[in-house]
Write an enzyme that holds these catalytic residues in place. Structure first.
Site, short mmCIF file in Angstrom:
data_model
loop_
_atom_site.label_atom_id
_atom_site.label_comp_id
_atom_site.label_asym_id
_atom_site.label_seq_id
_atom_site.Cartn_x
_atom_site.Cartn_y
_atom_site.Cartn_z
N MET A 227 1.13 -1.22 -0.42
CA MET A 227 0.09 0.21 -0.14
C MET A 227 1.03 1.29 0.51
SD MET A 227 -2.70 1.05 3.17
CE MET A 227 -3.70 2.93 3.40
N SER A 228 0.43 2.49 -0.94
CA SER A 228 1.26 3.35 -0.92
C SER A 228 2.93 3.12 -1.33
CB SER A 228 0.81 4.01 0.26
OG SER A 228 1.66 5.76 -0.25
#
Length: 394
Positions: A227-228
């Site tokens: 994520m990210s």
């Protein structure tokens, strides 16, 4: 997308907090009432008001628990965790309130997890003479071997937040899930001063070693999701760790410095004049809350001594030389108007991949244009797990 605030950083972090409503991580009214008390762009009032809300909700949780109301206590503890996490977000790394706030977030999270209907286990993953903290989730306590999702965060997430960001969705669908904090993240950063590292395949390999030793895991069905900034970490690890059967990157940092330069032209311009970067950072404290946070967090996460070092450090974080080594099927996700990661990052990544690959761009029309598709949790998880179901069915 703007919510309550004109300030982009405040609006996005509010949306991030609200986005966990589907998994009992927030109530819309609590979040909007908190935002209404916060002064635009004022990081001190951000901390004060979110901490106030978190404390009030934690007290509700304790009262419910004392009265034997298990579900009410669980939901309130999980909301309090998210609100403490949000309160801590803009604090500087040397702020004396940061660690107590983090501990409150972690404690209320664990109190909530202890009341789950599905198993949650706090784990320690052996890693280079120490251990990385994580959480093991399973749909039930049968011990039956299942496909497993290994989930890593990014530049500012914690292993606790990853429950709301993906683990809860995974166990609903019959997957085991292991979330952990690696170097530069969560507890290792805050409690051990452990900065990020480029070769993230090392901590991922330690996590995979841990997984394959568990009887509940099907070794041939381990998926890795990032994520990210985890959209750099996960593909980087998948290029080297061949026990990964599928890789999911949202959003994809193909080249970290290139992303920073595109989304923050000031930093790109001042790269040519390193002496001015410190001046820019001081100005950002006064005039740009997003840049102020980004610079301060970068110094902390990457272990930089000065702002002038950041460009050279960030330039090491890229997938140009390793993307072609990824062999497993890869899902690449992006937001149409991601203010951290330009859409062309996923285009460059897709061109570099030689493995089976799928790209999904979430649009303004469907409400998924933001970084990591915050605010569109059900649609995001539908895309991720439908794709993953299909990979493992093959």
């Amino acid at each position: 997308m703007k919510l309550s605030f004109k300030d982009q950083a405040f609006s996005f972090e509010l949306l991030r907090a609200v986005s966990y409503v589907p998994y009992q991580g927030a109530d819309l009214g609590e979040c909007l009432a908190t935002a209404a008390r916060i002064k635009e762009g004022d990081m001190e009032s951000w901390y004060v008001e979110w901490h106030r809300t978190a404390g009030r909700v934690a007290e509700i949780a304790r009262h419910s628990l004392a009265g034997g109301h298990r579900v009410s206590a669980r939901e309130a503890f999980i909301r309090a965790h998210n609100y403490y996490r949000t309160a801590e977000f803009f604090l500087k790394s040397d702020d004396p309130r940061l660690l107590p706030c983090f501990e409150c977030s972690r404690t209320t999270f664990r109190q909530g997890m202890a009341l789950l209907d599905t198993p949650c286990e706090t784990v320690a993953i052996p890693y280079e003479g120490t251990a990385l903290p994580g959480y093991w989730y399973s749909p039930d306590d049968s011990g039956r071997p299942r496909p497993t999702l290994l989930f890593v965060g990014g530049f500012d997430s914690t292993a606790e937040e990853l429950y709301l960001a993906g683990a809860a969705a995974a166990i609903r669908r019959g997957y085991n899930c292991l979330c952990f904090d690696g170097p530069g993240q969560g507890a290792p950063l805050r409690l051990a001063g452990m900065p990020a590292r480029v070769d993230y395949e090392v901590p991922v390999a330690a996590a995979v070693d841990y997984l394959v030793a568990r009887s509940e895991v099907i070794p041939e069905q381990i998926a890795l999701m990032g994520m990210s900034l985890g959209g750099y970490y996960a593909p980087r690890a998948a290029a080297f760790e061949k026990r990964i059967a599928a890789c999911i990157a949202y959003d994809t940092f193909f080249d970290v410095w290139n992303s920073v330069a595109k989304t923050s032209p000031l930093m790109a311009t001042l790269e040519k004049y390193p002496g001015l970067l410190n001046i820019a950072a001081r100005l950002a404290v006064r005039f740009n809350s997003g840049l102020r946070w980004s610079v301060a967090n970068s110094l902390w996460v990457f272990g930089a001594k000065s702002v002038a070092q950041l460009p050279d450090i960030m330039k090491q974080y890229h997938l140009r030389d390793v993307a072609g080594r990824i062999a497993c099927p890869t899902l690449v996700l992006a937001g149409e108007k991601d203010h951290f990661v330009p859409l062309e990052q996923t285009e460059r990544f897709m061109k570099s991949l030689t493995c089976p690959k799928t790209r999904v761009v979430f649009t303004i029309e469907e409400g998924g244009e933001e970084h990591c598709q915050v605010g569109l949790a059900h649609r995001l998880h539908q895309v991720i797990f439908d794709w993953l179901d299909e990979q493992f069915a093959r």
